[in-house]
Design an enzyme around this catalytic site. Structure first.
Site, PDB file in Angstrom:
ATOM      1  N   TYR A   1       0.821  -1.313   0.086  1.00 17.55           N
ATOM      2  CA  TYR A   1       0.205  -0.050  -0.066  1.00 17.55           C
ATOM      3  C   TYR A   1       0.852   1.251  -0.108  1.00 17.55           C
ATOM      4  O   TYR A   1       1.883   1.281   0.345  1.00 17.55           O
ATOM      5  CB  TYR A   1      -1.022  -0.031   1.381  1.00 17.55           C
ATOM      6  CG  TYR A   1      -2.058  -0.789   1.075  1.00 17.55           C
ATOM      7  CD1 TYR A   1      -3.112  -0.762   0.275  1.00 17.55           C
ATOM      8  CD2 TYR A   1      -2.111  -1.861   2.190  1.00 17.55           C
ATOM      9  CE1 TYR A   1      -3.966  -1.434   0.135  1.00 17.55           C
ATOM     10  CE2 TYR A   1      -3.289  -2.835   2.011  1.00 17.55           C
ATOM     11  CZ  TYR A   1      -4.208  -2.655   1.006  1.00 17.55           C
ATOM     12  OH  TYR A   1      -5.330  -3.569   1.003  1.00 17.55           O
TER      13      TYR A   1
ATOM     14  N   THR B   1      -1.245  -1.373  -4.395  1.00 18.12           N
ATOM     15  CA  THR B   1      -2.776  -1.373  -4.516  1.00 18.12           C
ATOM     16  C   THR B   1      -3.091  -0.028  -4.518  1.00 18.12           C
ATOM     17  O   THR B   1      -2.666   0.749  -3.635  1.00 18.12           O
ATOM     18  CB  THR B   1      -3.455  -2.032  -3.310  1.00 18.12           C
ATOM     19  OG1 THR B   1      -2.867  -3.473  -3.431  1.00 18.12           O
ATOM     20  CG2 THR B   1      -4.812  -1.993  -3.198  1.00 18.12           C
TER      21      THR B   1
ATOM     22  N   LYS C   1      -2.871  -2.632  -9.001  1.00 14.48           N
ATOM     23  CA  LYS C   1      -4.286  -3.447  -8.588  1.00 14.48           C
ATOM     24  C   LYS C   1      -5.182  -2.350  -8.174  1.00 14.48           C
ATOM     25  O   LYS C   1      -4.951  -1.682  -7.073  1.00 14.48           O
ATOM     26  CB  LYS C   1      -3.854  -4.305  -7.564  1.00 14.48           C
ATOM     27  CG  LYS C   1      -5.129  -5.121  -6.831  1.00 14.48           C
ATOM     28  CD  LYS C   1      -4.762  -6.319  -5.850  1.00 14.48           C
ATOM     29  CE  LYS C   1      -6.186  -6.932  -5.380  1.00 14.48           C
ATOM     30  NZ  LYS C   1      -6.566  -6.271  -4.215  1.00 14.48           N
TER      31      LYS C   1
ATOM     32  N   HIS D   1     -11.517  -4.215  -5.290  1.00 13.82           N
ATOM     33  CA  HIS D   1     -11.368  -4.555  -4.098  1.00 13.82           C
ATOM     34  C   HIS D   1     -12.406  -5.682  -3.201  1.00 13.82           C
ATOM     35  O   HIS D   1     -12.492  -5.367  -2.069  1.00 13.82           O
ATOM     36  CB  HIS D   1     -10.951  -3.406  -3.091  1.00 13.82           C
ATOM     37  CG  HIS D   1      -9.806  -3.550  -2.105  1.00 13.82           C
ATOM     38  ND1 HIS D   1      -8.343  -3.118  -2.018  1.00 13.82           N
ATOM     39  CD2 HIS D   1      -9.788  -4.113  -0.865  1.00 13.82           C
ATOM     40  CE1 HIS D   1      -7.737  -3.338  -1.096  1.00 13.82           C
ATOM     41  NE2 HIS D   1      -8.385  -3.970  -0.250  1.00 13.82           N
TER      42      HIS D   1
ATOM     43  N   GLY E   1     -12.877 -10.238  -8.221  1.00 11.60           N
ATOM     44  CA  GLY E   1     -14.055  -9.899  -7.712  1.00 11.60           C
ATOM     45  C   GLY E   1     -15.052 -10.694  -8.020  1.00 11.60           C
ATOM     46  O   GLY E   1     -15.657 -10.632  -9.212  1.00 11.60           O
ATOM     47  N   GLY E   2     -15.194 -11.627  -7.075  1.00 12.24           N
ATOM     48  CA  GLY E   2     -16.289 -12.306  -7.531  1.00 12.24           C
ATOM     49  C   GLY E   2     -16.137 -13.847  -8.337  1.00 12.24           C
ATOM     50  O   GLY E   2     -17.047 -14.592  -8.452  1.00 12.24           O
TER      51      GLY E   2
HETATM   52  C1  LIG Z   1     -10.319 -10.365   4.053  1.00 17.83           C
HETATM   53  C2  LIG Z   1      -9.652  -9.548   3.009  1.00 17.83           C
HETATM   54  C3  LIG Z   1      -8.535  -8.866   3.012  1.00 17.83           C
HETATM   55  C4  LIG Z   1      -7.993  -8.181   2.023  1.00 17.83           C
HETATM   56  N1  LIG Z   1      -6.762  -7.496   2.013  1.00 17.83           N
HETATM   57  C5  LIG Z   1      -6.116  -6.999   0.995  1.00 17.83           C
HETATM   58  C6  LIG Z   1      -4.975  -6.475   1.168  1.00 17.83           C
HETATM   59  O1  LIG Z   1      -4.384  -6.554   2.065  1.00 17.83           O
HETATM   60  N2  LIG Z   1      -4.419  -5.884   0.036  1.00 17.83           N
HETATM   61  C7  LIG Z   1      -4.983  -5.922  -1.114  1.00 17.83           C
HETATM   62  O2  LIG Z   1      -4.675  -5.315  -2.253  1.00 17.83           O
HETATM   63  N3  LIG Z   1      -6.523  -6.581  -1.255  1.00 17.83           N
HETATM   64  C8  LIG Z   1      -7.020  -6.848  -0.282  1.00 17.83           C
HETATM   65  N4  LIG Z   1      -8.043  -7.480  -0.269  1.00 17.83           N
HETATM   66  C9  LIG Z   1      -8.877  -7.609  -1.454  1.00 17.83           C
HETATM   67  C10 LIG Z   1      -8.469  -8.876  -2.717  1.00 17.83           C
HETATM   68  O3  LIG Z   1      -6.971  -8.850  -2.925  1.00 17.83           O
HETATM   69  C11 LIG Z   1      -9.191  -9.049  -3.877  1.00 17.83           C
HETATM   70  O4  LIG Z   1      -9.069  -7.912  -4.419  1.00 17.83           O
HETATM   71  C12 LIG Z   1     -10.792  -9.483  -3.287  1.00 17.83           C
HETATM   72  O5  LIG Z   1     -10.803 -10.193  -2.287  1.00 17.83           O
HETATM   73  C13 LIG Z   1     -11.485  -9.931  -4.449  1.00 17.83           C
HETATM   74  O6  LIG Z   1     -13.037 -10.255  -4.176  1.00 17.83           O
HETATM   75  P1  LIG Z   1     -13.154 -11.640  -3.814  1.00 17.83           P
HETATM   76  O7  LIG Z   1     -12.590 -12.249  -2.926  1.00 17.83           O
HETATM   77  O8  LIG Z   1     -14.828 -11.417  -3.808  1.00 17.83           O
HETATM   78  O9  LIG Z   1     -13.137 -12.394  -5.088  1.00 17.83           O
HETATM   79  C14 LIG Z   1      -8.601  -8.209   0.779  1.00 17.83           C
HETATM   80  C15 LIG Z   1      -9.939  -9.004   0.548  1.00 17.83           C
HETATM   81  C16 LIG Z   1     -10.268  -9.554   1.708  1.00 17.83           C
HETATM   82  C17 LIG Z   1     -11.639 -10.681   1.628  1.00 17.83           C
END
Ligand SMILES: Cc1cc2nc3c(=O)[nH]c(=O)nc-3n(C[C@H](O)[C@H](O)[C@H](O)COP(=O)(O)O)c2cc1C
Length: 371
Positions: free
Chosen positions: A140, A166, A242, A266, A298-299
Site C-alpha cells: 500500500y 494497490t 491493482k 477490492h 472480484g467474485g
Molecule cells: C479479508 C480480505 C483482506 C484483503 N486484504 C487486502 C490487502 O491487504 N491488499 C489488497 O490489495 N487487497 C486486499 N483484499 C482484496 C483482495 O485482494 C481482492 O481484491 C478481493 O478479495 C477480490 O474479491 P473476491 O474475494 O470477492 O473475489 C482483501 C480482501 C479480503 C476479503
C-alpha cells in the site's frame, strides 16, 4: 455474501466451493467471518460482482476434439503459472488459521501458481519465502516512503517475482460489519512486516475498526501518478497495479511502466458505488489494446468464472475469498482442495467450450443476460 445452499459441517473433499464457504462460516468466530465476508456500504458492490459475473454467458464451440486435453499453463506477471490464476493479497491470514500465509504459500507451491503476499501479512515475508512458492509482494502507499522502499528491497531479497501496488485504498472505506463489531486483531495476530502498528490494531473501540484506524495513520491518501513513476524507477521487478476500473487509468498505468493491471474494486470493500469489476473489464482491455497484461478479481469463484473472465479479455484472474474459506475450514489442505477444484473446473470449462488452450477462449462469443 451469497447464500451457499450447503448444509453445515460439510467436510472435504468439497464438490463446490460453496461448501468450503459454509465450512468456514461454521468454524470462524462471527467477527472474523464478518471481516472476511463483508464489504463497504450496503454491500451492493460485493453482491454486484457476483451477480454481474453470473450474467456473463459464453457461446461454446463444438467438434473441436481435444485428444491432448487442454493447456492452462501460461506466464502472468512474467511468472510461470500452471493455470491463469494468482492468489489475491489478503491481509492477516492468521486470523482464520494459525498457519496463515505459510499454509497458503505451501498450497500455491503445490499447485504451481503465484501467491501475492500482502504487505499486511501476519507472518514475516522472509518466513513465507522459505516455503518456496512463486511469490509476488503487495504494497500500500505508506506515508513513510522510506519504509515502503525498505519493503521493496526486502521483497527483492526474499526472491519475490513481482511488486503489486494497490491503488484503490487512499483511505479504508467504512465497512459496517467491522464497525458494528468494533473489530480489532486478536493479540496473537500482528503485522509481520511492520513494527509500528503498535497497540492500535489490537484495541477494541466500539463503533470503530482498529484495522481502519491503523490504515488511516499509515496510508497516504495523497499518492498520485508521479508516485507510481517513482516506484517504477525503484525496482526491476515486474510492476502490477491493482485496483483499476477506468480505462483512462489503465492507460496511465501502462504508460508509467506497469506490466500488469488488476481490474478490481477490492472485492466490494472500497467505493460503495463502484462498477462491478467484470463490467469494467472489457473497456479496459479494449483501450489497453495489448499494452499491458490484465487480470480480473472480484467474485471469481468457479472454473466457469475463470472462463468468463478470459472470454471477456482478461489474461488471468486473482482468486480471493475462496482461498480464505479453504484455509479457515481445513488449513493448507483446504486451500489445496479449493485450488484443485478450481483447476478441475477450469479444465472442464475449456473442454466443454471447445477450447484447446487459453488463446482459443479469447475467440469465444460472450453474451450478457439481462436480469
Ligand atoms: C479479508 C480480505 C483482506 C484483503 N486484504 C487486502 C490487502 O491487504 N491488499 C489488497 O490489495 N487487497 C486486499 N483484499 C482484496 C483482495 O485482494 C481482492 O481484491 C478481493 O478479495 C477480490 O474479491 P473476491 O474475494 O470477492 O473475489 C482483501 C480482501 C479480503 C476479503
Amino acid at each position: 455474501m451469497s447464500s451457499t445452499g450447503a448444509g453445515p459441517g460439510v467436510t472435504p473433499p468439497w464438490t463446490r466451493v460453496a461448501e468450503a464457504e459454509q465450512a468456514a462460516r461454521d468454524r470462524l468466530p462471527a467477527d472474523i467471518w464478518d471481516f472476511v465476508a463483508g464489504g463497504s456500504g450496503d454491500e451492493s458492490v460485493l453482491t454486484g460482482n457476483l451477480t454481474e459475473l453470473n450474467r456473463i454467458t459464453v457461446v461454446p464451440r463444438v467438434l473441436n476434439g481435444q485428444p491432448g486435453g487442454v493447456r492452462l499453463a501460461r506466464q502472468l506477471g512474467r511468472s510461470e503459472t500452471r493455470m491463469p490464476v494468482v492468489i489475491a493479497p489478503m491481509a492477516y491470514q492468521r486470523l482464520v488459521h494459525p498457519q496463515g500465509e505459510l499454509a497458503v504459500a505451501e498450497a500455491a507451491r503445490a499447485e504451481g501458481i503465484p501467491y501475492v503476499v500482502p504487505m499486511l501479512s501476519s507472518h514475516p515475508l522472509e518466513k513465507i519465502a522459505d516455503v518456496g512458492a512463486t511469490l509476488w509482494f503487495q504494497l500500500y502507499w505508506l506515508r513513510d516512503r522510506g519504509v515502503l522502499l525498505d519493503l521493496v528491497r526486502r521483497a527483492e531479497q526474499a526472491g519475490c517475482r513481482a511488486i503489486v501496488i494497490t491503488v484503490d485504498v487512499p483511505v479504508m472505506a467504512r465497512r459496517p460489519r467491522d464497525l458494528r463489531n468494533g473489530f480489532a486483531l486478536p493479540a496473537d495476530v500482528t503485522a509481520g512486516n511492520l513494527d509500528d502498528t503498535g497497540p492500535t490494531t489490537h484495541t477494541r473501540v466500539p463503533g470503530a475498526s482498529a484495522v481502519a484506524t491503523h490504515s488511516a495513520v499509515a496510508f497516504d491518501p495523497a499518492a498520485c501518478w508521479s508516485d507510481l513513476e517513482w516506484l517504477r524507477a525503484q525496482t526491476e521487478l515486474p510492476l502490477v497495479v491493482k485496483g483499476i476500473l477506468d480505462p483512462r487509468d489503465a492507460v496511465r498505468a501502462a504508460e508509467r511502466g506497469a506490466d500488469t493491471v488488476v481490474v478490481s474494486n477490492h472485492g466490494g470493500r472500497q467505493l460503495p458505488a463502484a462498477v462491478p469489476s467484470c463490467a469494467a473489464l472489457p473497456p479496459v482491455v479494449e483501450r489497453l489494446a495489448g499494452r499491458c497484461e490484465v487480470l480480473l478479481d472480484g467474485g471469481v469463484r468457479t472454473g466457469a468464472d475463470v472462463l468468463r473472465a478470459l472470454a471477456l479479455g482478461a489474461d488471468g484472474v486473482m482468486y480471493g475469498r475462496p482461498v480464505l474459506w479453504g484455509l479457515a475450514a481445513d488449513g493448507g489442505a483446504g486451500v489445496r482442495t479449493v485450488l484443485g477444484l478450481l483447476r478441475t473446473e477450469t479444465e472442464e470449462a475449456l473442454l466443454l467450450s471447445g477450447c484447446a488452450d487459453l488463446a482459443a477462449v479469447r475467440q469465444l462469443t460472450v453474451a450478457r443476460t439481462v436480469a
